[in-house]
Design a protein around this motif. Structure first.
Motif, mmCIF file in Angstrom:
data_model
loop_
_atom_site.group_PDB
_atom_site.id
_atom_site.type_symbol
_atom_site.label_atom_id
_atom_site.label_comp_id
_atom_site.label_asym_id
_atom_site.label_seq_id
_atom_site.Cartn_x
_atom_site.Cartn_y
_atom_site.Cartn_z
ATOM 1 N N UNK A 106 22.355 8.918 -7.901
ATOM 2 C CA UNK A 106 21.285 9.253 -6.773
ATOM 3 C C UNK A 106 19.807 9.164 -7.609
ATOM 4 N N UNK A 107 19.517 8.532 -6.054
ATOM 5 C CA UNK A 107 17.789 8.318 -6.926
ATOM 6 C C UNK A 107 17.235 8.999 -5.869
ATOM 7 N N UNK A 108 15.866 9.105 -6.772
ATOM 8 C CA UNK A 108 14.154 10.131 -5.992
ATOM 9 C C UNK A 108 14.488 10.600 -5.658
ATOM 10 N N UNK A 109 15.524 12.181 -7.002
ATOM 11 C CA UNK A 109 15.246 12.849 -7.174
ATOM 12 C C UNK A 109 13.480 13.609 -7.720
ATOM 13 N N UNK A 110 12.643 12.790 -8.527
ATOM 14 C CA UNK A 110 11.672 13.509 -8.601
ATOM 15 C C UNK A 110 10.906 14.570 -7.480
ATOM 16 N N UNK A 111 11.832 13.152 -6.530
ATOM 17 C CA UNK A 111 10.765 14.308 -4.500
ATOM 18 C C UNK A 111 10.691 15.512 -4.305
ATOM 19 N N UNK A 112 12.121 15.872 -5.164
ATOM 20 C CA UNK A 112 11.593 17.413 -5.116
ATOM 21 C C UNK A 112 11.771 18.276 -6.051
ATOM 22 N N UNK A 113 10.541 17.719 -6.298
ATOM 23 C CA UNK A 113 9.748 18.863 -7.555
ATOM 24 C C UNK A 113 9.214 20.866 -6.698
ATOM 25 N N UNK A 114 8.370 19.662 -5.445
ATOM 26 C CA UNK A 114 8.622 21.067 -4.746
ATOM 27 C C UNK A 114 9.186 22.191 -4.692
ATOM 28 N N UNK A 115 10.370 22.101 -4.789
ATOM 29 C CA UNK A 115 12.039 22.897 -4.411
ATOM 30 C C UNK A 115 11.933 23.902 -5.219
ATOM 31 N N UNK A 116 11.908 23.503 -6.847
ATOM 32 C CA UNK A 116 12.367 25.090 -7.674
ATOM 33 C C UNK A 116 13.385 24.442 -8.582
ATOM 34 N N UNK A 117 13.917 25.007 -9.726
ATOM 35 C CA UNK A 117 14.467 24.616 -10.857
ATOM 36 C C UNK A 117 16.055 24.550 -10.591
ATOM 37 N N UNK A 118 16.451 24.891 -9.135
ATOM 38 C CA UNK A 118 17.772 24.716 -8.702
ATOM 39 C C UNK A 118 17.928 22.944 -8.040
ATOM 40 N N UNK A 119 16.757 22.189 -8.092
ATOM 41 C CA UNK A 119 17.098 21.037 -7.706
ATOM 42 C C UNK A 119 15.890 20.003 -8.282
ATOM 43 N N UNK A 120 16.367 20.551 -9.714
ATOM 44 C CA UNK A 120 15.871 18.798 -10.781
ATOM 45 C C UNK A 120 16.681 18.238 -11.532
ATOM 46 N N UNK A 121 16.904 17.163 -12.047
ATOM 47 C CA UNK A 121 17.339 15.912 -11.867
ATOM 48 C C UNK A 121 18.787 16.682 -12.581
ATOM 49 N N UNK A 122 17.849 17.064 -13.640
ATOM 50 C CA UNK A 122 19.218 17.988 -14.742
ATOM 51 C C UNK A 122 20.594 18.720 -13.776
ATOM 52 N N UNK A 123 20.155 20.134 -12.972
ATOM 53 C CA UNK A 123 20.519 20.599 -12.369
ATOM 54 C C UNK A 123 21.762 19.620 -10.973
#
Length: 288
Positions: A106-123
């Motif tokens: 799953x690539x490009x997860x930093x683009x969800x930085x505006x979505x909150x803590x449930x959308x971090x790469x670690x999650x």
């Protein structure tokens, strides 16, 4: 912006064609993944789905690449939470005629930085590991999640005591066998040995613990002669299965006990018969 990627990989004791069917055939993946009503593998077409009946998070996916039996690539977006877009790649590789490997990237997860803590790469890493290494594995190996519940006229504290007191544990587990016991650290991140009188059993980790409310066991492997054993051909099929005990207060004197347990195919009927008997004994002891 950094292109953050998470990856999950697992080998399975099934042919590559069966693994491919499990991840691309809706009649298969709805049993372990998500229900996707208008799923498609046609490049350029899209499909939408929610992660549950709560319909909290909309997923919008556009097919980018499809190589039958080998590779499936699609965009992954959360239009209600983020302006970002990521790419999910599923790769199936045959190991031999009876074994295969799944690589999920799953690539490009930093683009969800505006979505909150449930959308971090670690999650996402935690989520994909659970989906692939537990849900998909259980489906392919015919492991079923069973649910049991019972209402008990006693407080949560009393029911918890009956469940995990050394002596009462032996009593309520009698439907499964005489003299069953456990030892170890019943606490967060503790290690527990579930034992039979013949010096065999199973060792498990406590992955979540809240006294009088919830305990989650992750079963790891077998015990022989009171010693933890390395994974073998049998135990590697069920290692990582969960057993969950949840207590919920109905009122000041009434508690609902819920149990969820992952069970291998050859033990399903046995557990369906024995577990209700065990819970009836918990109720009897708690209400004394």
């Amino acid at each position: 912006m950094e292109n953050t990627t998470v990856e999950t990989m697992m080998d399975f004791d099934v042919p590559a064609r069966d693994l491919w069917e499990a991840i691309t055939n809706p009649s298969h993946f709805k049993k372990w993944y998500f229900h996707i009503p208008h799923f498609t593998t046609t490049v350029g077409e899209s499909f939408d789905f929610y992660e549950s009946e709560a319909r909290k998070y909309l997923h919008h996916c556009t097919v980018l690449e499809f190589e039958k039996g080998k590779k499936f690539v699609h965009a992954w977006e959360h239009p209600n939470q983020s302006k970002g877009s990521s790419i999910l790649t599923w790769i199936v590789e045959p190991i031999d005629e009876l074994h295969s490997r799944l690589i999920l990237r799953h690539e490009g997860l930093d683009s969800f930085s505006d979505a909150g803590s449930n959308f971090t790469p670690e999650s996402y890493q935690m989520g994909w590991d659970a989906i692939i290494k537990t849900s998909l594995r259980n489906y392919l190996y015919l492991i079923e999640k069973l649910h049991f519940s019972i209402n008990i006229n006693a407080t949560k504290e009393r029911v918890w005591e009956i469940l995990w007191d050394e002596e009462s544990y032996k009593i309520w587990t009698k439907p499964f066998g005489e003299g069953l016991s456990y030892n170890g650290d019943l606490k967060q991140n503790g290690r527990i040995h579930f034992l039979s009188t013949d010096r065999t059993g199973m060792y498990s980790d406590v992955v979540f613990f809240k006294e009088n409310e919830l305990v989650v066991f992750k079963h790891i492997g077998e015990i022989s002669n009171f010693q933890e054993q390395e994974l073998n051909e049998s135990s590697k099929h069920w290692t990582g299965c969960f057993e969950i005990y949840r207590l919920m207060e109905i009122n000041a004197t009434m508690t609902e006990l819920e149990v969820e347990i992952d069970v291998t195919n050859d033990h399903i009927e046995y557990m369906k018969k024995k577990f209700p008997l065990g819970l009836e004994k918990v109720k009897e002891l708690s209400e004394q």
